[in-house]
Scaffold this active site. Structure first.
Site, mmCIF file in Angstrom:
data_model
loop_
_atom_site.group_PDB
_atom_site.id
_atom_site.type_symbol
_atom_site.label_atom_id
_atom_site.label_comp_id
_atom_site.label_asym_id
_atom_site.label_seq_id
_atom_site.Cartn_x
_atom_site.Cartn_y
_atom_site.Cartn_z
ATOM 1 N N ASP A 166 11.358 -20.230 -8.381
ATOM 2 C CA ASP A 166 12.480 -20.201 -7.441
ATOM 3 C C ASP A 166 13.254 -21.500 -7.555
ATOM 4 O O ASP A 166 13.097 -22.239 -8.529
ATOM 5 C CB ASP A 166 11.926 -20.008 -6.012
ATOM 6 C CG ASP A 166 12.857 -19.198 -5.132
ATOM 7 O OD1 ASP A 166 13.973 -19.674 -4.873
ATOM 8 O OD2 ASP A 166 12.467 -18.106 -4.699
ATOM 9 N N ASP A 175 5.618 -28.366 7.405
ATOM 10 C CA ASP A 175 4.909 -27.092 7.349
ATOM 11 C C ASP A 175 4.392 -26.783 5.949
ATOM 12 O O ASP A 175 3.680 -25.793 5.753
ATOM 13 C CB ASP A 175 5.813 -25.946 7.807
ATOM 14 C CG ASP A 175 5.283 -25.256 9.065
ATOM 15 O OD1 ASP A 175 4.131 -25.542 9.451
ATOM 16 O OD2 ASP A 175 6.004 -24.440 9.649
ATOM 17 N N HIS A 197 16.535 -21.691 -0.705
ATOM 18 C CA HIS A 197 15.844 -20.434 -1.000
ATOM 19 C C HIS A 197 14.372 -20.668 -1.341
ATOM 20 O O HIS A 197 13.477 -20.021 -0.783
ATOM 21 C CB HIS A 197 16.548 -19.702 -2.141
ATOM 22 C CG HIS A 197 16.111 -18.280 -2.306
ATOM 23 N ND1 HIS A 197 15.097 -17.919 -3.161
ATOM 24 C CD2 HIS A 197 16.544 -17.133 -1.725
ATOM 25 C CE1 HIS A 197 14.929 -16.598 -3.110
ATOM 26 N NE2 HIS A 197 15.793 -16.108 -2.245
ATOM 27 N N SER A 344 14.229 -10.955 -0.790
ATOM 28 C CA SER A 344 13.497 -12.142 -1.256
ATOM 29 C C SER A 344 12.314 -12.431 -0.344
ATOM 30 O O SER A 344 11.205 -12.755 -0.810
ATOM 31 C CB SER A 344 14.416 -13.365 -1.265
ATOM 32 O OG SER A 344 15.287 -13.362 -2.366
#
Length: 405
Positions: A166, A175, A197, A344
């Protein structure tokens, strides 16, 4: 729940102001083709680790000279190359003169006796649209639809390697800290900042639990962040054949158990061959289904690939699995969170579920179970893979595996 989502949207908007802009620099690849030269068989070392170099300097030099002669003969410009030993080829990038279409150039050069094949450098698009403890867990669709807390009583994806091919992932995000085992850049241009993304897909799959944000589907999976795409604008993320091929080869060589490809584009011989090698080695390849195309686009259309679309999609072929992909809270560059939409993120949900299934059954974990109505039954899938009760075991026992992939 509506009030919670409104508060979430306001909270996320504050973080959006802190998200850095992404510069869209780099070469124009629309005027380039890929030229594959054959490698001598005795130089091919199956199963060996690959780090971007191949063979002795003399043999590489000989291939470089052959490629340079081919380029001169056809009036092209040699740009660079990337050896791909698992396919027995050396892939050279060549730029074209004005007035020559990439398809015509690839056809022209394919007839050269030293060339295995040639093809245009194609583009692929991410399938997304603009959009103490873990306070955002209640807003995650998977929390209710997939009974996420119940799934995590059985498995968390501990130690399962998931390759995210990606755009650049924010490895410093709170996180995602500690979730990423390695980060590699196969683009080498188009900026150095973390991108939306890839960061969002990583959060859906493996965001940490208990640290004030969201919870990934497989919060103890281990991610390979393989940058093969770049953020062109706030809404558009694109990749090309060569960057994807480099990342796929790396993921296969480094034994990723699950390979997530939240993108879609035209069928591609080079990428198709690499995907087939991964599938033949038992690696799971998950791809986003593009509802705007008749077959869902590549790689979702490739046999053996697990194609995924949103649960609210209509007219989807029966072979495609449905997973949450609307109003998904996830990680954003700069340490924030955002809401995202698109297949996605549905694909990322399934990659996370496969990581849960592989934790307990590393040699198998093939049974993805459909619920009534065509959606994916995460509870029954995990129960079938682990033989341990998850969520509502009565429902899990009634369901039968619909497909094994």
């Amino acid at each position: 729940m509506k009030a919670v989502r409104i508060l979430l949207a306001l909270w996320i908007a504050a973080f959006a102001l802190l998200t850095p802009a992404i510069a869209a620099d780099g070469p124009d690849t629309s005027r380039q083709i890929l030229v594959m030269l054959k490698m001598p068989p005795d130089h091919y070392r199956p199963g060996s680790a690959y780090s971007g170099s191949y063979g002795a300097a003399s043999t590489q030099g000989a291939r470089n000279r052959i490629a340079a002669r081919i380029a001169r003969r056809h009036g092209f410009t040699l740009v660079n190359n990337w050896p791909m030993p698992m396919l027995g080829i050396d892939c050279f990038v060549m730029s074209l003169p004005d007035g020559l279409a990439p398809e015509a150039a690839a056809e022209q050069i394919s007839h050269d006796t030293d060339v295995a094949w040639s093809q245009p450098l194609q583009l692929y698009h991410a399938q997304a649209s603009a959009p103490a403890g873990d306070p955002l867990l209640a807003t995650q669709p998977a929390a209710a639809q997939w009974h996420l807390i119940g799934l995590h009583r059985v498995a968390t994806g501990r130690g399962v390697s998931v390759a995210i091919i990606d755009s650049r992932v924010d490895t410093a995000h709170p996180d995602l800290g500690g979730q990423i085992t390695l980060s590699q850049d196969f683009v080498g241009s188009h900026g150095k900042a973390a991108e939306r993304h890839g960061t969002a897909v990583a959060g859906v799959i493996a965001a940490r639990e208990g640290n004030g944000g969201i919870v990934g589907i497989a919060p103890r999976a281990r991610l390979m962040a393989l940058r093969a795409c770049w953020q062109q604008s706030a809404e558009a993320t694109i990749c090309d054949t060569l960057s994807l091929a480099k990342a796929l080869q790396f993921a296969i060589d480094h034994h990723a158990r699950v390979i997530n490809l939240s993108l879609s584009g035209p069928h591609d011989m080079l990428l198709g061959r690499l995907v087939d090698i991964g599938l033949s080695r038992g690696q799971k390849v998950v791809a986003a289904f593009d509802p705007a195309t008749s077959d869902g686009g590549f790689p979702a259309s490739q046999p053996g690939v697990i194609a995924v679309a949103n649960t609210n999609s209509a007219g989807i072929p029966p072979r495609v699995f449905l997973a949450p992909g609307q109003d998904i809270p996830t990680t954003a560059p700069g340490g924030g969170w955002t809401l995202v939409n698109g297949t996605s993120y549905a694909a990322a949900h399934v990659s996370g579920l496969l990581a849960l299934m592989n934790e307990r059954q590393p040699a198998g974990a093939n049974a993805l179970v459909r619920a009534r109505g065509g959606g994916l039954d995460a509870c029954a899938s995990l129960t079938a893979a682990t033989h341990a009760c998850s969520c509502d075991c009565a429902d899990a026992r009634r369901a039968a595996p619909d497909e094994r992939r």
